[in-house]
Design a protein around this motif. Structure first.
Motif, PDB file in Angstrom:
ATOM      1  N   ASN A  15      -6.901  -2.533  10.866  1.00 30.57           N
ATOM      2  CA  ASN A  15      -7.932  -1.859  10.069  1.00 30.57           C
ATOM      3  C   ASN A  15      -8.705  -0.831  10.877  1.00 30.57           C
ATOM      4  O   ASN A  15      -8.983   0.273  10.400  1.00 30.57           O
ATOM      5  CB  ASN A  15      -8.901  -2.886   9.489  1.00 30.57           C
ATOM      6  N   THR A  53      -8.153   7.846   9.636  1.00 31.62           N
ATOM      7  CA  THR A  53      -8.668   8.499   8.423  1.00 31.62           C
ATOM      8  C   THR A  53      -9.726   9.533   8.776  1.00 31.62           C
ATOM      9  O   THR A  53      -9.749  10.642   8.228  1.00 31.62           O
ATOM     10  CB  THR A  53      -9.238   7.448   7.459  1.00 31.62           C
ATOM     11  N   TYR A  97      -6.011  10.068   2.269  1.00 30.37           N
ATOM     12  CA  TYR A  97      -5.316   8.783   2.386  1.00 30.37           C
ATOM     13  C   TYR A  97      -5.215   8.135   1.011  1.00 30.37           C
ATOM     14  O   TYR A  97      -6.218   7.878   0.347  1.00 30.37           O
ATOM     15  CB  TYR A  97      -6.049   7.841   3.339  1.00 30.37           C
ATOM     16  N   ASP A 123      -4.360   4.890  -0.709  1.00 32.50           N
ATOM     17  CA  ASP A 123      -4.254   3.478  -0.348  1.00 32.50           C
ATOM     18  C   ASP A 123      -3.331   2.756  -1.335  1.00 32.50           C
ATOM     19  O   ASP A 123      -3.557   2.780  -2.540  1.00 32.50           O
ATOM     20  CB  ASP A 123      -5.644   2.832  -0.358  1.00 32.50           C
ATOM     21  N   ARG A 147      -2.378  -0.544  -0.622  1.00 31.95           N
ATOM     22  CA  ARG A 147      -2.404  -1.926  -0.157  1.00 31.95           C
ATOM     23  C   ARG A 147      -2.475  -2.914  -1.304  1.00 31.95           C
ATOM     24  O   ARG A 147      -1.759  -3.913  -1.328  1.00 31.95           O
ATOM     25  CB  ARG A 147      -3.581  -2.138   0.785  1.00 31.95           C
ATOM     26  N   ASN A 171      -2.000  -3.395   5.703  1.00 29.02           N
ATOM     27  CA  ASN A 171      -2.301  -2.027   5.278  1.00 29.02           C
ATOM     28  C   ASN A 171      -1.028  -1.315   4.841  1.00 29.02           C
ATOM     29  O   ASN A 171       0.024  -1.448   5.471  1.00 29.02           O
ATOM     30  CB  ASN A 171      -2.965  -1.262   6.420  1.00 29.02           C
ATOM     31  N   GLY A 179      -0.002   2.573   2.781  1.00 26.97           N
ATOM     32  CA  GLY A 179      -0.459   3.777   2.101  1.00 26.97           C
ATOM     33  C   GLY A 179       0.198   5.013   2.669  1.00 26.97           C
ATOM     34  O   GLY A 179       1.104   4.935   3.510  1.00 26.97           O
TER      35      GLY A 179
END
Length: 623
Positions: A584, A591, A600, A602, A604, A610, A612
């Motif tokens: 993370n 990012t 980004y 996402d 997830r 994670n 993306g």
């Protein structure tokens, strides 16, 4: 294909109708014109005034063989990354990018893909353009198409060699699709749980004696001299594999060469046997160069024999013109091969690497017996079949004495091509004789093929439990193993917004196939660096190793300026692959580093890891 065969028969009524199936044309998408073309072909088929009866048998062989392999692909359509399947798909992707030959290597852009293995992957790109279908669908459909053409080539040779006997003509495609070697029936009958994907060699029995049938004395006996897996990949083997590999086009060309030289011996004057006899070895160079030696021997010998026998083309001018045109059209692909900066090693085979006699006899007894019978019938054979009897031992001796690019590749490819030529050229000779030894051998070969084929079909239960349908069947795009994962499915949908864009597809592994590049391949995009081992041994080793380090430095955080790196290399997006376990804190830092140039997305969801895509906010024109 059938319409093209009818058109060929209309314009070349004196030629063998089987030649009408061996054509291809590189055109853009003609889907809007398909109703018009279909109408013209229906009119041509129905048009009175020329013989169409001779096209019935070739058409049935083509349709039956196509339906068979297409059915196999429908049951197991996934194009997986654990074998050469994804690499083969990416070769098709190379030819779908709109570039001239040689195309850009979509696993190392903007460098060129300068290597062989062009014919069938280029053909699949033609199918994609003609019918405006997805990349994976063109892979699976053209797989069936090439398999059908291989069966038609074998059947055409059998039809000519047997004197037009229909049952022999139909038996040859059965033998091709059965993928029977000298040991395949034995493997099916003696191993408790045979791995059908390893039916091309005896290693399964050697390595798994304790788990399969330890009490079988023959397996114990065979295990003693075994030192290396020796694969005999007969033509039908590439029907069942999920790989659309260039070996398949090599088998097609070798069987086509058998048909062509048998046509050269015909009393009827023609032009296409002469044209194809000249062009086939050149096509083999760009399709599967391993097939060049045997196709070159067959075609060169066939031409010499025909000339010495007094045969001549029906029209010398037309033959010369079409040969010249064919060579000009092949030149870009031939230049592609000859410009490759790496030449494979050609070495004398070490004595300890040669095939053990016991293993050779067990694998090769069908062709050996056919060859012995052929020698006994030598005086009654046509000159071209006599030439085949010479070519077979020459090839086998050469394979034992010389290794090209390692022993494994030499045996796997050249053994298979030689076996296919021996089976298809000599089975019709033996099967068409009424003597008891010939009838006995014919029945034994057909029974061996039946046992082998039944083993393949039993394996269909692994693909589709009868009466129960899963999501994978008939998903001809081949992406089911990706779309069953919600995270990966979302990322696939994101990449599908672009075409011909370059992505970082996750941590790069040099020596093993891995899954994340599949997203870029299936969506007709490019990867900045993927499976660099191939490039390390093929074209640009230093660039490949450098890019692999750059790629992995980016994902590990060792790269100091990620944004500058992406912009300077025209990279449109960055995949955060769940299996890479990106933490993370690093994702948050990345990012901030890439914003606002990259957004980004996402993917997830409810996943534990994670997932993306970083996507360039202002895509270039047409992106």
């Amino acid at each position: 294909m059938i319409g093209g065969a009818f058109a060929f028969r209309y314009f070349f009524p004196r030629e063998s109708p089987w030649f009408g199936f061996f054509h291809s044309v590189a055109l853009p998408n003609l889907l809007p014109l398909s109703p018009v073309l279909a109408g013209l072909l229906v009119w041509l088929i129905a048009k009175p005034g020329y013989s169409k009866r001779e096209l019935l048998l070739p058409s049935l062989v083509f349709l039956g063989a196509f339906a068979f392999t297409f059915g196999v692909r429908c049951l197991q359509p996934d194009i997986v990354y654990t074998s050469d399947g994804l690499a083969d798909l990416n070769k098709i992707n190379n030819y779908c990018q709109g570039d001239t030959l040689p195309p850009i290597d979509t696993w190392l852009p903007p460098y060129k893909y300068e290597w062989y293995y062009s014919l069938q992957h280029y053909a699949a790109s033609i199918i994609k353009r003609l019918f405006d279908i997805k990349l994976g669908t063109s892979y699976n459909v053209t797989h069936a198409l090439l398999s059908a053409l291989t069966c038609v080539a074998g059947a055409a040779a059998a039809h000519r060699i047997s004197g037009g006997k229909t049952w022999i003509t139909l038996a040859v495609p059965f033998l091709i699709e059965s993928a029977a070697t000298g040991s395949s029936a034995y493997i099916q009958l003696t191993m408790h749980d045979p791995n059908l994907w390893l039916a091309d060699n005896l290693a399964g029995g050697y390595d798994d004696l304790a788990h399969n049938n330890p009490s079988n004395p023959i397996w114990q006996w065979l295990a003693a001299p075994h030192h290396e897996r020796l694969e005999l990949q007969v033509p039908g083997f590439w029907t069942w594999r999920d790989e659309y590999h260039a070996n398949a086009s090599g088998h097609f060309l070798t069987l086509l060469a058998v048909f062509v030289i048998s046509e050269l011996a015909s009393l009827q004057k023609a032009v296409w046997p002469w044209i194809m006899a000249v062009l086939i070895p050149f096509i083999a160079v760009v399709a599967s160069t391993w097939a060049y030696p045997i196709t070159g021997l067959l075609c060169a010998g066939g031409i010499v024999i025909a000339l010495v026998s007094g045969r001549r083309p029906a029209s010398l001018g037309l033959t010369g013109l079409l040969i010249f045109s064919g060579l000009m059209l092949l030149w870009p692909a031939c230049h592609d091969v000859t410009s490759s900066p790496v030449v494979p090693d050609i070495l004398r085979t070490k004595p300890e690497e040669r095939a053990p006699l016991i293993e050779f006899l067990i694998q090769w007894w069908p062709v050996l017996l056919l060859w012995i019978y052929g020698c006994c019938l030598y005086r009654r054979l046509s000159p071209t079949i006599r030439w085949v009897l010479v070519v077979l031992p020459v090839m086998l001796i050469a394979v034992e004495c010389i290794s090209v690019e390692g022993r494994y590749n030499t045996v796997e490819k050249m053994w298979g091509y030689t076996y296919g030529v021996g089976l298809i050229a000599l089975f019709p000779v033996v099967a068409s004789r009424a003597s008891i030894p010939c009838r006995a051998l014919t029945l034994i070969l057909l029974l061996s093929g039946l046992i082998s084929l039944s083993g393949w079909l039993r394996n269909a239960n692994e693909w589709m439990p009868w009466g129960e349908w899963s999501d994978a069947e008939f998903d001809l795009q081949g992406t089911h193993y990706i779309t069953v994962d919600d995270q990966k499915k979302r990322m696939l949908q994101v990449l599908a917004r672009m075409k011909h864009a370059t992505f970082l597809t996750g941590k790069c592994v040099a020596f093993n196939y891995y899954e994340s590049p599949a997203l870029a391949v299936f969506t007709e995009n490019r990867s900045y660096a993927t499976w660099t081992y191939f490039e390390s041994v093929a074209n640009y080793p230093e660039v490949a190793k450098y890019r692999e380090k750059q790629n992995n430095d980016f994902y590990s955080g060792a790269m100091l300026n990620q944004l500058k790196f992406l912009q300077s290399n025209n990279i449109t997006g960055v995949i955060i692959w769940p299996d890479d376990n990106i933490p993370n804190d690093y994702l948050e830092a990345l990012t901030k580093e890439l914003d606002p140039s990259y957004e980004y997305i996402d993917c997830r969801g409810d996943g534990d890891k994670n997932a993306g895509v970083f996507l360039l906010r202002s895509l270039p024109q047409g992106g």
